[in-house]
Enzyme design. Structure first.
Site, mmCIF file in Angstrom:
data_model
loop_
_atom_site.group_PDB
_atom_site.id
_atom_site.type_symbol
_atom_site.label_atom_id
_atom_site.label_comp_id
_atom_site.label_asym_id
_atom_site.label_seq_id
_atom_site.Cartn_x
_atom_site.Cartn_y
_atom_site.Cartn_z
ATOM 1 N N ASN A 126 -30.464 -5.268 24.067
ATOM 2 C CA ASN A 126 -29.314 -6.144 23.868
ATOM 3 C C ASN A 126 -29.240 -7.245 24.921
ATOM 4 O O ASN A 126 -29.052 -8.420 24.595
ATOM 5 C CB ASN A 126 -28.037 -5.301 23.884
ATOM 6 C CG ASN A 126 -26.776 -6.120 23.688
ATOM 7 O OD1 ASN A 126 -26.348 -6.845 24.576
ATOM 8 N ND2 ASN A 126 -26.168 -5.996 22.521
ATOM 9 N N LYS A 144 -23.714 -11.879 27.794
ATOM 10 C CA LYS A 144 -22.886 -11.348 26.713
ATOM 11 C C LYS A 144 -21.461 -11.825 26.961
ATOM 12 O O LYS A 144 -20.655 -11.175 27.627
ATOM 13 C CB LYS A 144 -22.954 -9.819 26.672
ATOM 14 C CG LYS A 144 -24.363 -9.261 26.564
ATOM 15 C CD LYS A 144 -25.121 -9.813 25.372
ATOM 16 C CE LYS A 144 -24.528 -9.397 24.057
ATOM 17 N NZ LYS A 144 -25.343 -9.890 22.914
ATOM 18 N N ASP A 183 -23.708 -2.036 24.573
ATOM 19 C CA ASP A 183 -23.947 -1.552 23.199
ATOM 20 C C ASP A 183 -24.889 -0.355 23.129
ATOM 21 O O ASP A 183 -25.690 -0.244 22.187
ATOM 22 C CB ASP A 183 -24.492 -2.692 22.327
ATOM 23 C CG ASP A 183 -23.408 -3.685 21.929
ATOM 24 O OD1 ASP A 183 -22.223 -3.412 22.205
ATOM 25 O OD2 ASP A 183 -23.740 -4.728 21.354
#
Length: 289
Positions: free
Chosen positions: A23, A57, A250
């Protein structure tokens, strides 16, 4: 690689292409290790690979959550891994000012689902000349993606793809409607299925400090993946981690690296057996003996 050449290769991929990686960039060493293993596995099946990881992110549930190394350091790492393993790169942008710099490194610029209708961001990404992968908003009908893809084309870039990543079902859950994978073809471009984010449970996990984070249903990733390749998607997007239980972002929806080869082997077999990419011509004339 020149964008149109890569786009044509991905569009022609059989049975599908793969966008895969962790991720977020956790460290240079981790990115290199993941790229090495994922490339080796995808090569066994002849699947064109675009390696994925994020430098930031920006839409984390909590302000306390790990976001990544940032754009400058993150792009340096992605460029190194791109050159070291001779693989194209996909990463996401969140602001128009990021697009030019990201376009100098990434082969595919990804538009996050929350931002799939943001015209200025779509246009700025398109003007880099890179392939643009637009995630469908969790709040959007599949028909919206036709308009989003058209914004890319109107900005002078025909290299666009759209990606299904689930639809909100209540407050803390997503569902995957397989019909979307068919309807999104109306955007006249490759359709990608995100088989990991589709199983998020947004803000659905309570933390020990009283906060919340996204949960997920990792055990259902094979279910969604089997459905997607049977329908005949052009590409599979998946996040993969060598230690998902300790992944900083995640973790509940990252697929274990140790099972990647096993899952891809099955998906390739299903995709090759399916006629999902072929239009089914339904004859409605009266049946006669």
């Amino acid at each position: 690689m020149e964008s149109s050449l890569l786009f044509n290769q991905l569009q022609a991929a059989e049975p599908f292409f793969l966008l895969a990686g962790p991720n977020v960039i956790e460290s240079e060493e981790h990115i290199f290790r993941m790229a090495k293993h994922i490339k080796n596995i995808s090569s066994k099946f002849g699947l064109p690979l675009v390696f994925k990881s994020s430098f930031d992110k920006a839409n984390r549930t909590s302000a306390k959550s790990f976001r990544g190394p940032g754009m400058v350091e993150g792009l340096k790492i992605l460029e190194k891994v791109k050159l070291a393993y001779d693989i194209p790169i996909v990463t996401d942008v969140h602001e128009t000012i990021q697009c030019e710099a990201v376009g100098k490194v990434a082969d595919i610029i990804q538009i996050p689902a929350f931002l799939c209708r943001q015209t200025d961001l779509l246009v700025a990404a398109a003007k880099t000349g890179r392939i643009i992968n637009i995630k469908k908003g969790q709040f959007c009908a599949p028909s919206v993606m036709k308009n989003s893809a058209e914004k890319i084309r109107m900005a002078g870039n025909s290299n666009v793809m759209v990606c299904e990543r689930g639809t909100m079902f209540g407050y803390n859950d997503l569902i995957v409607d397989p019909r979307n994978l068919e309807w999104m073809r109306e955007a006249s471009c490759p359709v990608v299925a995100d088989i990991t984010h589709s199983l998020q449970q947004p803000a659905g996990r309570q933390l020990g400090d009283g906060g919340v984070a996204s949960g997920g249903l990792r055990e259902l990733i094979p279910c969604i993946a089997r459905t997607a390749v049977a329908v005949g998607v052009d590409g599979i997007f998946m996040e993969v981690h060598d230690d998902p239980m300790n992944a900083p972002v995640d973790g509940p929806t990252q697929w274990p690296l140790r099972h990647l080869e096993e899952l891809l082997e099955e998906l390739v077999a299903i995709a090759r057996a399916s006629k999902g990419k072929q239009h089914f011509n339904i004859d409605l004339t009266p049946f006669r003996e």
